[in-house]
Design a protein around this motif. Structure first.
Motif, PDB file in Angstrom:
ATOM      1  N   LEU A  42     -20.258  -4.442  -1.550  1.00  0.00           N
ATOM      2  CA  LEU A  42     -19.989  -5.854  -1.830  1.00  0.00           C
ATOM      3  C   LEU A  42     -18.538  -6.206  -1.482  1.00  0.00           C
ATOM      4  CD1 LEU A  42     -21.935  -6.394  -5.165  1.00  0.00           C
ATOM      5  CD2 LEU A  42     -22.457  -7.386  -2.923  1.00  0.00           C
ATOM      6  N   GLY A  43     -17.629  -5.280  -1.751  1.00  0.00           N
ATOM      7  CA  GLY A  43     -16.231  -5.485  -1.385  1.00  0.00           C
ATOM      8  C   GLY A  43     -16.044  -5.586   0.118  1.00  0.00           C
ATOM      9  N   HIS A  44     -16.733  -4.713   0.864  1.00  0.00           N
ATOM     10  CA  HIS A  44     -16.659  -4.761   2.327  1.00  0.00           C
ATOM     11  C   HIS A  44     -17.197  -6.083   2.859  1.00  0.00           C
ATOM     12  CE1 HIS A  44     -16.925  -0.097   2.397  1.00  0.00           C
ATOM     13  NE2 HIS A  44     -15.663  -0.489   2.345  1.00  0.00           N
ATOM     14  N   ILE A  45     -18.328  -6.508   2.324  1.00  0.00           N
ATOM     15  CA  ILE A  45     -18.951  -7.743   2.791  1.00  0.00           C
ATOM     16  C   ILE A  45     -18.079  -8.949   2.427  1.00  0.00           C
ATOM     17  CG2 ILE A  45     -20.968  -9.248   2.586  1.00  0.00           C
ATOM     18  CD1 ILE A  45     -22.615  -6.649   2.061  1.00  0.00           C
ATOM     19  N   ALA A  46     -17.536  -8.946   1.217  1.00  0.00           N
ATOM     20  CA  ALA A  46     -16.656 -10.047   0.802  1.00  0.00           C
ATOM     21  C   ALA A  46     -15.413 -10.106   1.685  1.00  0.00           C
ATOM     22  CB  ALA A  46     -16.268  -9.883  -0.667  1.00  0.00           C
ATOM     23  N   LYS A  47     -14.870  -8.947   2.025  1.00  0.00           N
ATOM     24  CA  LYS A  47     -13.699  -8.897   2.906  1.00  0.00           C
ATOM     25  C   LYS A  47     -14.057  -9.454   4.285  1.00  0.00           C
ATOM     26  CE  LYS A  47     -10.345  -5.718   4.894  1.00  0.00           C
ATOM     27  NZ  LYS A  47     -10.001  -4.308   5.102  1.00  0.00           N
ATOM     28  N   ALA A  48     -15.242  -9.097   4.776  1.00  0.00           N
ATOM     29  CA  ALA A  48     -15.665  -9.576   6.087  1.00  0.00           C
ATOM     30  C   ALA A  48     -15.847 -11.094   6.096  1.00  0.00           C
ATOM     31  CB  ALA A  48     -16.967  -8.888   6.512  1.00  0.00           C
ATOM     32  N   LYS A  49     -16.354 -11.631   4.997  1.00  0.00           N
ATOM     33  CA  LYS A  49     -16.578 -13.079   4.912  1.00  0.00           C
ATOM     34  C   LYS A  49     -15.290 -13.823   4.580  1.00  0.00           C
ATOM     35  CE  LYS A  49     -19.681 -16.569   3.297  1.00  0.00           C
ATOM     36  NZ  LYS A  49     -21.022 -16.859   2.899  1.00  0.00           N
ATOM     37  N   GLY A  50     -14.385 -13.153   3.887  1.00  0.00           N
ATOM     38  CA  GLY A  50     -13.127 -13.759   3.460  1.00  0.00           C
ATOM     39  C   GLY A  50     -13.096 -13.828   1.946  1.00  0.00           C
ATOM     40  N   MET A  51     -12.212 -13.064   1.345  1.00  0.00           N
ATOM     41  CA  MET A  51     -12.162 -12.990  -0.114  1.00  0.00           C
ATOM     42  C   MET A  51     -11.903 -14.352  -0.753  1.00  0.00           C
ATOM     43  SD  MET A  51     -12.866 -10.087  -1.331  1.00  0.00           S
ATOM     44  CE  MET A  51     -12.244  -8.616  -2.075  1.00  0.00           C
ATOM     45  N   ALA A  52     -11.029 -15.144  -0.155  1.00  0.00           N
ATOM     46  CA  ALA A  52     -10.729 -16.462  -0.728  1.00  0.00           C
ATOM     47  C   ALA A  52     -11.973 -17.339  -0.725  1.00  0.00           C
ATOM     48  CB  ALA A  52      -9.597 -17.137   0.045  1.00  0.00           C
ATOM     49  N   THR A  53     -12.732 -17.278   0.348  1.00  0.00           N
ATOM     50  CA  THR A  53     -13.968 -18.059   0.457  1.00  0.00           C
ATOM     51  C   THR A  53     -14.980 -17.608  -0.583  1.00  0.00           C
ATOM     52  OG1 THR A  53     -13.610 -18.385   2.816  1.00  0.00           O
ATOM     53  CG2 THR A  53     -15.864 -18.683   2.017  1.00  0.00           C
ATOM     54  N   VAL A  54     -15.164 -16.299  -0.703  1.00  0.00           N
ATOM     55  CA  VAL A  54     -16.131 -15.750  -1.669  1.00  0.00           C
ATOM     56  C   VAL A  54     -15.698 -16.078  -3.095  1.00  0.00           C
ATOM     57  CG1 VAL A  54     -17.215 -13.636  -2.541  1.00  0.00           C
ATOM     58  CG2 VAL A  54     -16.875 -13.947  -0.082  1.00  0.00           C
ATOM     59  N   ALA A  55     -14.410 -15.974  -3.373  1.00  0.00           N
ATOM     60  CA  ALA A  55     -13.913 -16.303  -4.709  1.00  0.00           C
ATOM     61  C   ALA A  55     -14.223 -17.759  -5.037  1.00  0.00           C
ATOM     62  CB  ALA A  55     -12.409 -16.045  -4.799  1.00  0.00           C
ATOM     63  N   LYS A  56     -13.937 -18.646  -4.115  1.00  0.00           N
ATOM     64  CA  LYS A  56     -14.176 -20.072  -4.341  1.00  0.00           C
ATOM     65  C   LYS A  56     -15.663 -20.362  -4.537  1.00  0.00           C
ATOM     66  CE  LYS A  56     -13.457 -24.599  -2.259  1.00  0.00           C
ATOM     67  NZ  LYS A  56     -12.983 -25.331  -1.091  1.00  0.00           N
ATOM     68  N   GLU A  57     -16.505 -19.808  -3.667  1.00  0.00           N
ATOM     69  CA  GLU A  57     -17.947 -20.083  -3.729  1.00  0.00           C
ATOM     70  C   GLU A  57     -18.626 -19.431  -4.924  1.00  0.00           C
ATOM     71  OE1 GLU A  57     -19.764 -19.347   0.085  1.00  0.00           O
ATOM     72  OE2 GLU A  57     -18.359 -20.701   1.094  1.00  0.00           O
ATOM     73  N   LEU A  65     -12.081 -11.397  -8.569  1.00  0.00           N
ATOM     74  CA  LEU A  65     -12.999 -10.871  -7.560  1.00  0.00           C
ATOM     75  C   LEU A  65     -12.524  -9.503  -7.075  1.00  0.00           C
ATOM     76  CD1 LEU A  65     -15.482 -11.255  -5.749  1.00  0.00           C
ATOM     77  CD2 LEU A  65     -13.982 -12.429  -4.114  1.00  0.00           C
ATOM     78  N   TYR A  66     -11.243  -9.398  -6.741  1.00  0.00           N
ATOM     79  CA  TYR A  66     -10.696  -8.108  -6.314  1.00  0.00           C
ATOM     80  C   TYR A  66     -10.909  -7.047  -7.395  1.00  0.00           C
ATOM     81  CZ  TYR A  66      -8.333  -9.495  -1.986  1.00  0.00           C
ATOM     82  OH  TYR A  66      -8.055  -9.898  -0.711  1.00  0.00           O
ATOM     83  N   LYS A  67     -10.653  -7.408  -8.642  1.00  0.00           N
ATOM     84  CA  LYS A  67     -10.804  -6.476  -9.757  1.00  0.00           C
ATOM     85  C   LYS A  67     -12.262  -6.056  -9.927  1.00  0.00           C
ATOM     86  CE  LYS A  67      -9.451  -5.883 -14.567  1.00  0.00           C
ATOM     87  NZ  LYS A  67      -8.784  -6.476 -15.718  1.00  0.00           N
ATOM     88  N   ALA A  68     -13.178  -7.021  -9.838  1.00  0.00           N
ATOM     89  CA  ALA A  68     -14.608  -6.725 -10.009  1.00  0.00           C
ATOM     90  C   ALA A  68     -15.135  -5.809  -8.914  1.00  0.00           C
ATOM     91  CB  ALA A  68     -15.414  -8.025 -10.019  1.00  0.00           C
ATOM     92  N   LEU A  69     -14.553  -5.899  -7.709  1.00  0.00           N
ATOM     93  CA  LEU A  69     -15.037  -5.112  -6.579  1.00  0.00           C
ATOM     94  C   LEU A  69     -14.166  -3.897  -6.268  1.00  0.00           C
ATOM     95  CD1 LEU A  69     -16.120  -8.032  -4.221  1.00  0.00           C
ATOM     96  CD2 LEU A  69     -17.500  -6.769  -5.875  1.00  0.00           C
ATOM     97  N   SER A  70     -13.274  -3.567  -7.192  1.00  0.00           N
ATOM     98  CA  SER A  70     -12.397  -2.418  -6.975  1.00  0.00           C
ATOM     99  C   SER A  70     -13.101  -1.127  -7.380  1.00  0.00           C
ATOM    100  CB  SER A  70     -11.094  -2.582  -7.750  1.00  0.00           C
ATOM    101  OG  SER A  70     -11.340  -2.547  -9.140  1.00  0.00           O
ATOM    102  N   GLU A  71     -12.600  -0.032  -6.851  1.00  0.00           N
ATOM    103  CA  GLU A  71     -13.183   1.276  -7.133  1.00  0.00           C
ATOM    104  C   GLU A  71     -13.129   1.572  -8.626  1.00  0.00           C
ATOM    105  OE1 GLU A  71     -12.537   5.919  -5.838  1.00  0.00           O
ATOM    106  OE2 GLU A  71     -11.857   4.322  -4.504  1.00  0.00           O
ATOM    107  N   GLY A  72     -14.252   2.036  -9.157  1.00  0.00           N
ATOM    108  CA  GLY A  72     -14.332   2.391 -10.565  1.00  0.00           C
ATOM    109  C   GLY A  72     -14.626   1.234 -11.496  1.00  0.00           C
ATOM    110  N   SER A  73     -14.777   0.037 -10.934  1.00  0.00           N
ATOM    111  CA  SER A  73     -15.056  -1.110 -11.798  1.00  0.00           C
ATOM    112  C   SER A  73     -16.524  -1.107 -12.225  1.00  0.00           C
ATOM    113  CB  SER A  73     -14.721  -2.417 -11.086  1.00  0.00           C
ATOM    114  OG  SER A  73     -15.624  -2.644 -10.031  1.00  0.00           O
ATOM    115  N   HIS A  74     -16.801  -1.811 -13.280  1.00  0.00           N
ATOM    116  CA  HIS A  74     -18.166  -1.948 -13.788  1.00  0.00           C
ATOM    117  C   HIS A  74     -18.428  -3.421 -14.072  1.00  0.00           C
ATOM    118  CE1 HIS A  74     -18.755   2.368 -14.123  1.00  0.00           C
ATOM    119  NE2 HIS A  74     -17.517   2.427 -14.593  1.00  0.00           N
TER     120      HIS A  74
END
Length: 95
Positions: A42-57, A65-74
């Motif tokens: 999900l982090g890779h896909i969000a990065k490909a689409k644009g994190m700012a765009t995904v955060a807004k949408e 968003l970065y925190k939720a998709l970071s390694e070790g997050s739940h």
């Protein structure tokens, strides 16, 4: 003289250039059933689409968003659901 070559690291986001590619990638990860890999994908896909765009949408703050998709997050299921929706993807269950 020995010539050293520098190899570029593999960056999957370069290949996630369509919703079809994103959906196929996520489907493969979901089949494996690995929670950590799902978050990473999900982090890779969000990065490909644009994190700012995904955060807004998704209605999430960019830092959240970065925190939720970071390694070790739940992240909670509703967060995952919001991110998937913001990516323009849908989840379904098949037998």
């Amino acid at each position: 003289m020995e010539q050293s070559q520098k190899l570029k690291g593999f960056d999957i986001t370069r290949y996630l250039d369509s919703e079809e590619a994103m959906a196929e990638y996520l489907s493969q990860v979901l089949e494996d059933g690995d929670h950590d890999e799902l978050i990473r994908a999900l982090g890779h896909i969000a990065k490909a689409k644009g994190m700012a765009t995904v955060a807004k949408e998704s209605g999430l703050g960019r830092e959240s968003l970065y925190k939720a998709l970071s390694e070790g997050s739940h992240p909670r299921f509703d967060t995952i659901s919001k991110v998937i929706s913001a990516l323009g993807l849908k989840m379904s269950v098949h037998t």
